[in-house]
Scaffold this motif. Structure first.
Motif, short mmCIF file in Angstrom:
data_model
loop_
_atom_site.label_atom_id
_atom_site.label_comp_id
_atom_site.label_asym_id
_atom_site.label_seq_id
_atom_site.Cartn_x
_atom_site.Cartn_y
_atom_site.Cartn_z
N PHE A 98 0.83 -1.20 0.00
CA PHE A 98 0.00 0.00 0.00
C PHE A 98 0.88 1.27 0.00
O PHE A 98 0.68 2.16 -0.84
N ILE A 154 1.01 4.07 -2.95
CA ILE A 154 0.63 5.47 -2.71
C ILE A 154 1.77 6.40 -3.14
O ILE A 154 1.56 7.43 -3.80
N GLN A 184 -9.61 10.22 -9.84
CA GLN A 184 -10.55 9.68 -8.85
C GLN A 184 -10.70 8.16 -8.97
O GLN A 184 -10.92 7.48 -7.96
N GLN A 195 -7.97 7.12 -6.81
CA GLN A 195 -8.12 7.60 -5.43
C GLN A 195 -9.11 6.75 -4.64
O GLN A 195 -8.85 6.39 -3.49
N HIS A 196 -10.23 6.43 -5.26
CA HIS A 196 -11.24 5.68 -4.52
C HIS A 196 -10.76 4.27 -4.20
O HIS A 196 -11.02 3.74 -3.13
N ALA A 239 -8.31 4.64 -1.36
CA ALA A 239 -8.98 4.94 -0.08
C ALA A 239 -9.67 3.70 0.47
O ALA A 239 -9.65 3.44 1.68
N HIS A 240 -10.28 2.92 -0.42
CA HIS A 240 -10.90 1.66 0.02
C HIS A 240 -9.84 0.72 0.60
O HIS A 240 -10.04 0.10 1.66
N PHE A 279 -7.06 1.53 1.95
CA PHE A 279 -6.65 2.04 3.27
C PHE A 279 -7.56 1.46 4.36
O PHE A 279 -7.07 0.98 5.39
N CYS A 280 -8.87 1.50 4.12
CA CYS A 280 -9.82 0.97 5.11
C CYS A 280 -9.57 -0.52 5.34
O CYS A 280 -9.56 -0.99 6.49
N GLU A 281 -9.36 -1.26 4.27
CA GLU A 281 -9.16 -2.70 4.40
C GLU A 281 -7.91 -3.03 5.21
O GLU A 281 -7.92 -3.96 6.04
N GLU A 299 -6.61 -1.22 7.53
CA GLU A 299 -6.91 -0.91 8.93
C GLU A 299 -7.72 -2.04 9.57
O GLU A 299 -7.50 -2.39 10.73
N LEU A 300 -8.66 -2.61 8.83
CA LEU A 300 -9.46 -3.72 9.37
C LEU A 300 -8.58 -4.94 9.64
O LEU A 300 -8.71 -5.60 10.67
N ASP A 318 -6.97 -12.06 2.69
CA ASP A 318 -7.72 -11.41 1.61
C ASP A 318 -7.18 -10.01 1.34
O ASP A 318 -7.05 -9.58 0.18
#
Lengths: 373, 391
Positions: A251, A255, A272, A275-276, A279-280, A282-284, A286-287, A319
């Motif tokens: 990641f 970036i 975009q 970017q999207h 950003a998605h 990034f969330c994954e 963190e989870l 995953d």
């Protein structure tokens, strides 16, 4: 327990990050690969890792280790994942140390644990017999013979099998599964190294009338299934941490690239469509980080629900690492496909570590069963 | 745990046992079970008693200062209160945009007089607030809003139209974004006004949604006169307040269905509805979809926990409200899709109690639109967290 690192753990993380970045970065991985190194890792690095206390991270202080626990082991593995470091950490410091701490007799612990902490003895877990992970599907037999047993069977995907001094073999006895400590040089043990896509060491091990002593039973005759699950869970949680490192590095690298590469007269990171997805991702990541930390904490605390948290972490981290490295290659475009760039290494490692000791499908099924569906 | 915290737990447990009516210890089953307060609230006896008791102690807003009607509790004490309420199965005494959205902004940006006037009434559920943000031409591009407020003596005269104003027809007051500086760049001409919905010139009109319900309204302002003292913060600096408030709104929406705690998981509902075949769910394909969802839902729940723990440990994690909003609402939509599949033709019912599932499913589709769409939140993560360049 709060889902944050303690001060001591934060220091271990910083120490591990610094050590592997300096001593075993991706460039070192590339060098070993290109040299087609017969050992498959750098023995001098392993000695340094022992000096740092990494080899003994799970070995109690009474046996010469650092006794730091699973969260610490996970932090070390995460740094390993970021740097693609090759070493016997998983097979020896995590799997074998967990096996001996959880199932070893006083004599076995006293003999082997100090040798793990010092890095002088290498182990390998010989459990899997099928290409798809199914740890209890064991056909290898252990028949009573003399004052011990005679082992026969074939093991596959034995990590570090070709360099191990001692094998931990799962075999079927009359009353279930039993684990044995087997000298890798004993008569009847044949080991053949296989080269895998991620350059990790694995071996096919064939056991033909291998004679072991009764004292080499690990964890009691017939008591091997539960012990094997505990050993595997230790490995799975630490693999989740390694996969987290793989994800985070993929990641971060991607970036950085999005901020440098220009097309159509602008940085591609301004698009975009990318970017999207970033950003998605990034969330994954963190989870995956939350699930992994929780699993490692559950192992340290000896929680009953630890197997559930471990399967959650291994499934999620596996995953996410696949997604992060696949997206990394795609967003790098053509150069992401070249051997010159590291991002492809992460994709290979994500695939292999994701498969090791059960992928998201295996762990999703296990989790559902543990939750009653 | 410290002795004082232990003492607080014992005291709290006894007080809740004595003051929480039995009817308030059952799960929320229908819309009317949720207490929103306000001047026109239609509350049952037990709802009123529970709200008044909790409001008097400030425990509707445990961590707000006592001077503003709050409980003045520490984070740890508030945790104890929450866990004791869970233990009893106690319902939340008050649901309120005043608590979730306006309150935090008032505490940060309001004048002392505004805090003293509004916060205690929010805490006691006396005034119900609504949010005047979106307009027909200002959705995702909220800062292009055109509702105007022109200073005339010591009053603002407000004209314009808001849309998607949740419960505007039931609210007593509105916190409203207005344009006070029409010639300034769009982000710098916005102000934050508070006013009474009973003011002459305010009209509302509910919007019927695909779920059949009408929680949102169009709200019209026709020469509404608002005392200039009702301006919150500085004129022209309303966008900062708007953004701050949105972070709270996003956390609220993202967390809504995960903080509830006691709610059944999809797999529990599926096991009851579909049944098991041996040890596994009778529908193997659906089982795979459910376990994938629950892995994500569980990891997300742990992430919310980690974010809170990190904040407590002073380790800030930037723009997390956008992450929680984005991921939490996408998960909730996925949950509703799965529940529809689990129910099969039963979940297609529209009338009576059986119609709840189809309406919940349709309602959930708004989760990733309201309070900033998923796409807007991804934009925010890309810019503020990842610091990717602007287009």
């Amino acid at each position: 327990m709060a889902l944050v690192l303690t001060e001591e753990q934060a220091m271990i993380r910083d120490a591990a990050d610094g050590f592997f970045r300096d001593a075993a970065p991706p460039a070192a991985f590339r060098k070993l690969r290109d040299a087609k190194d017969a050992t498959g890792f750098d023995r001098d690095l392993w000695r340094q890792m022992a000096e740092q206390g990494f080899a003994g991270v799970l070995v109690p202080e009474a046996h010469g280790g650092a006794g730091l626990g699973f969260v610490a082991a996970g932090l070390i593995q995460e740094a390993v994942g970021r740097n693609l470091t090759l070493s016997p950490l998983l097979s020896t410091a995590i799997l074998a140390a967990s096996a001996l701490v959880a199932g070893g007799t006083e004599e076995q612990r006293a003999q082997y644990l100090p040798q793990i902490a010092s890095g002088e003895r290498l182990f390998a877990l010989a459990a899997d017999e099928q290409a798809r992970h199914a740890p209890h599907a064991i056909a290898t037999t252990a028949e009573a013979s003399g004052n011990g047993f005679k082992l026969n069977g074939c093991k596959t995907f034995v990590l570090d099998g070709h360099v191990a001094d001692t094998l931990i073999v799962a075999a079927r006895t009359d009353d279930g599964i039993t684990l044995f400590l087997v000298d890798a040089k004993a008569p009847g043990v044949a080991t053949e190294r296989t080269i895998m896509v991620d350059q990790r060491n694995a071996a096919e091990v064939t056991l033909t009338d291998v004679q072991v002593d009764g004292a080499d039973v690990l964890g009691g005759v017939g008591g091997g299934a539960a012990l094997l699950d505990r050993i595997l869970d230790a490995g799975r949680a630490c693999l989740a941490a390694e996969l987290l490192g793989v994800s985070q590095q993929s990641f971060d690298t991607t970036i950085d690239y999005l901020k440098q590469r220009e097309q159509f007269g602008q940085k591609i990171g301004s698009f975009q469509a990318l970017q999207h997805r970033a950003a998605h991702l990034f969330c994954e990541v963190e989870l995956a980080r939350s699930a992994t930390l929780r699993a490692l904490q559950a192992l340290d605390a000896g929680e009953d629900r630890a197997p559930m948290f471990v399967s959650l972490a291994k499934a999620k981290a596996g995953d996410v690492a696949k997604l992060a490295s696949n997206e990394g290659v795609q967003m790098h475009g053509g150069i992401g496909m070249t051997d010159d760039y590291d991002i492809g290494f992460y994709m290979k490692r994500a695939r292999a570590a994701g498969e090791t000791f059960g992928d998201a499908g295996f762990h999703g099924d296990r989790l559902a069963r543990l939750m009653g569906y | 745990m410290s002795d004082t915290l232990d003492a607080f737990r014992i005291e709290t447990r006894a007080w809740l046992e004595a003051n929480c009516p039995a009817e308030m210890r059952t799960p929320v089953a229908r819309d009317s079970d949720v207490c929103w307060g306000g001047r026109n609230a239609k509350l049952s006896g037990p709802q009123r008693a529970w709200l008044d008791a909790m409001g008097a102690k400030g425990w509707t807003v445990p961590e707000w200062p006592a001077a503003y009607g709050g409980g003045g509790l520490s984070k740890d004490e508030a945790k104890v209160l929450a866990s004791e309420m869970r233990r009893l199965g106690a319902r939340s005494p008050l649901s309120s945009f005043g608590i979730w959205m306006l309150g935090p902004a008032l505490l940060k940006y309001g004048s002392e007089a505004q805090k003293l006037e509004h916060l205690p009434k929010i805490a006691r559920g006396e005034i119900r607030w609504c949010q005047g943000y979106s307009e027909p031409g200002a959705g995702s591009d909220l800062a292009s809003l055109r509702t105007s407020a022109v200073l005339d003596g010591d009053e603002y005269v407000v004209n314009g139209q808001k849309v998607w104003t949740s419960y505007a027809d039931k609210a007593d007051w509105i916190f409203c974004l207005v344009r006070t500086h029409p010639d300034a760049p769009k982000h710098l001409g916005i102000s934050f006004l508070l006013f009474d919905m009973a003011s002459p010139g305010v009209t509302t009109s509910p919007i019927r949604l695909i779920s059949g319900a009408s929680p949102f309204c169009q709200t019209f302002f026709d020469d509404v006169r608002v005392p200039a003292a009702n301006l919150m913060g500085e004129a022209g600096k309303g966008w900062d307040i708007a953004k701050y408030l949105l972070t709270h709104e996003r956390e609220m929406i993202g967390a809504m269905d995960f903080s509830a705690g006691g709610r059944d998981s999809v797999s529990q509902i599926a096991a009851r509805t579909i049944g098991l075949d041996g040890e596994v769910l009778g529908d193997p394909i659906l089982r795979t979809d459910i376990v994938r969802h629950e892995i994500d839902a569980w990891a997300f729940g742990l992430t919310m926990e980690r974010v809170k723990d990190q904040a407590k440990a002073g380790q800030g994690v930037g723009a997390l409200s956008s992450m929680l909003k984005y991921y939490g609402t996408e998960l909730n939509k996925q949950r509703q899709e799965l529940l529809m599949s689990v129910g099969g033709s039963d979940s297609l019912q529209w009338e009576g109690d059986d119609g709840d599932q189809s309406r919940s499913w349709l309602r959930s589709r708004a989760n990733s639109i309201e309070g900033g769409t998923s796409e807007i939140n991804l934009n925010i993560i890309a810019k503020r967290v990842l610091q990717l360049p602007g287009a």
